[in-house]
Scaffold this active site. Sequence first.
Site, mmCIF file in Angstrom:
data_model
loop_
_atom_site.group_PDB
_atom_site.id
_atom_site.type_symbol
_atom_site.label_atom_id
_atom_site.label_comp_id
_atom_site.label_asym_id
_atom_site.label_seq_id
_atom_site.Cartn_x
_atom_site.Cartn_y
_atom_site.Cartn_z
ATOM 1 N N ARG A 70 -5.080 4.221 -10.035
ATOM 2 C CA ARG A 70 -4.325 5.569 -11.081
ATOM 3 C C ARG A 70 -4.580 4.800 -12.442
ATOM 4 O O ARG A 70 -3.567 5.612 -13.786
ATOM 5 C CB ARG A 70 -2.385 5.537 -10.985
ATOM 6 N N SER A 108 3.962 11.127 -6.679
ATOM 7 C CA SER A 108 4.479 10.569 -6.612
ATOM 8 C C SER A 108 4.848 10.272 -8.617
ATOM 9 O O SER A 108 3.900 10.165 -9.512
ATOM 10 C CB SER A 108 3.724 8.888 -7.127
ATOM 11 N N GLU A 110 3.340 7.626 -13.936
ATOM 12 C CA GLU A 110 2.297 7.825 -13.342
ATOM 13 C C GLU A 110 1.765 8.692 -13.895
ATOM 14 O O GLU A 110 0.867 9.276 -14.451
ATOM 15 C CB GLU A 110 2.408 7.827 -11.825
HETATM 16 N N1 EPU Z 1 9.728 3.991 0.990
HETATM 17 C C1 EPU Z 1 11.267 3.908 1.255
HETATM 18 N N2 EPU Z 1 11.671 5.062 0.716
HETATM 19 C C2 EPU Z 1 11.244 5.842 0.055
HETATM 20 C C3 EPU Z 1 9.468 6.267 0.140
HETATM 21 C C4 EPU Z 1 8.892 4.955 0.246
HETATM 22 O O1 EPU Z 1 11.674 2.854 1.543
HETATM 23 O O2 EPU Z 1 12.359 7.154 -0.444
HETATM 24 C C5 EPU Z 1 9.185 3.233 1.547
HETATM 25 C C6 EPU Z 1 8.894 3.085 2.628
HETATM 26 O O3 EPU Z 1 8.868 1.327 3.901
HETATM 27 C C7 EPU Z 1 6.583 3.277 3.279
HETATM 28 C C8 EPU Z 1 6.625 2.253 1.829
HETATM 29 O O4 EPU Z 1 7.758 2.821 0.205
HETATM 30 O O5 EPU Z 1 6.567 2.669 4.075
HETATM 31 C C9 EPU Z 1 5.186 3.356 1.860
HETATM 32 O O6 EPU Z 1 5.633 5.075 1.742
HETATM 33 P P1 EPU Z 1 3.827 5.962 1.227
HETATM 34 O O7 EPU Z 1 3.629 5.479 2.111
HETATM 35 O O8 EPU Z 1 4.834 7.427 1.189
HETATM 36 O O9 EPU Z 1 4.074 5.743 0.451
HETATM 37 P P2 EPU Z 1 4.404 4.828 -1.194
HETATM 38 O O10 EPU Z 1 3.718 3.637 -2.391
HETATM 39 O O11 EPU Z 1 5.334 5.430 -1.442
HETATM 40 C C10 EPU Z 1 1.877 5.609 -2.599
HETATM 41 C C11 EPU Z 1 1.046 6.551 -3.628
HETATM 42 C C12 EPU Z 1 1.372 7.986 -3.063
HETATM 43 C C13 EPU Z 1 0.514 8.105 -2.068
HETATM 44 C C14 EPU Z 1 0.429 7.202 -0.309
HETATM 45 C C15 EPU Z 1 -0.180 6.961 0.518
HETATM 46 C C16 EPU Z 1 1.410 6.148 -5.841
HETATM 47 C C17 EPU Z 1 2.055 5.107 -6.685
HETATM 48 N N3 EPU Z 1 1.728 6.939 -4.553
HETATM 49 O O12 EPU Z 1 3.103 6.030 -2.548
HETATM 50 O O13 EPU Z 1 0.215 9.235 -3.539
HETATM 51 O O14 EPU Z 1 0.195 9.222 -0.838
HETATM 52 O O15 EPU Z 1 1.025 6.054 -0.899
HETATM 53 O O16 EPU Z 1 -1.248 6.521 0.614
HETATM 54 O O17 EPU Z 1 0.739 4.882 -5.399
HETATM 55 C C18 EPU Z 1 0.887 10.201 -6.155
HETATM 56 O O18 EPU Z 1 -0.135 9.564 -6.559
HETATM 57 O O19 EPU Z 1 0.934 11.413 -6.592
HETATM 58 C C19 EPU Z 1 0.764 10.059 -4.683
HETATM 59 C C20 EPU Z 1 1.993 10.999 -3.985
#
Ligand code: EPU
Length: 338
Positions: free
Chosen positions: A164, A238, A334
């Site tokens: 990012r 995010s 972010e």
């Molecule tokens: N999780 C929780 N609670 C929550 C959300 C997430 O426990 O409320 C845990 C879960 O274990 C889940 C893990 O976090 O499996 C990962 O969650 P998710 O797959 O939703 O991905 P993220 O790491 O929260 C990142 C990116 C997203 C992108 C997704 C999928 C960042 C800051 N965000 O989110 O990007 O869509 O991975 O690759 O890196 C964005 O940048 O705007 C965005 C949405």
Amino acid sequence: MNIIRNQSLKSYNTFGIDVKADFFYELNSVQELNKISSSEVFQNEELLIISGGSNLLLTKNFKGFVLKNNILGIELIKEDENDVLLKVGAGEDWHELVMYAVENNWGGIENLSLIPGNAGTAPMQNIGAYGVELKDTFVCLEAFEIASGEVHSFSNNDCCFGYRESIFKNTHKGKYIITNITIKLSKKPLINIKYGDIKNELHKLNITNPSIRDVSNAVIKIRKSKLPDPKEIGNSGSFFKNPVITKAKLEQLLKTHPDIVKYPLDENKFKIAAGWLIEKAGWKGKTFDNYGVHKKQALVLVNYGGAKGNDINKLSELIIKDINAKFGIRLEKEVNVI
Ligand code: EPU
């Protein structure tokens, strides 16, 4: 050239924050940019470039000049039996570009389906999702230097992409207007379904040999199930980055939180799911009047309608403080707070 005064920015930011810009102009071409850059308003006022407005939290009226970048056009500039090179106007909608690639069976950006925003802002924060980042297909971009009026070209290396991150969020912040990007897509695509959620989604659909379209459809389904549609609930995806911590810090946290969600980056570095931290700290789904933390994804802050950018920003500060107090990890925003 009709520069508008006192323009509401509500429909120009996906958070749907209703603030005004003193001066506003929708830019449709590089020629127009050349013209407008010699205007008094451009030269004397503080500038804010908005493209998709999808990574932006506006906390006050903007006492300056907002340029909305609408430069369009998708041009196939090179093609051989393996790849295509596409030059894309900064104002093109990112998801529509992904759909165009999927229709042509050109691989590389299907995992980035349904990301809000425009092509020209994609490199600013090196957009990423489901194991793929823009930098994986990015070739170069052209950008107008505000101080000199010259157009400069930036290669993939020049952009210094990180998680990012790019040069346009750091040393070059506010200095350039990106006019187009060039990406390289593959005619013999390698499907990337390493990310667990995609694998599960395809498994549910009984798809064992997925096409680009299958992957795109799976991503769209996952995103729709977790992330609010900005057309219905204001948000910027995010709000925070996933923090990176050392192995020593992780080992210390594992003693009290054995279920912490972590991804190894190298021997000594681990990325932690900020959504997990925020949920564990009790913030998920918390609502204050007309804003709050999304019910299905704790990393996303939302405007349920009529919220003030400042309130959402203050909420983000409270979350940062609380996560620091509870886990000793300092979250970083972010989203660009203006
Ligand atoms: N999780 C929780 N609670 C929550 C959300 C997430 O426990 O409320 C845990 C879960 O274990 C889940 C893990 O976090 O499996 C990962 O969650 P998710 O797959 O939703 O991905 P993220 O790491 O929260 C990142 C990116 C997203 C992108 C997704 C999928 C960042 C800051 N965000 O989110 O990007 O869509 O991975 O690759 O890196 C964005 O940048 O705007 C965005 C949405």
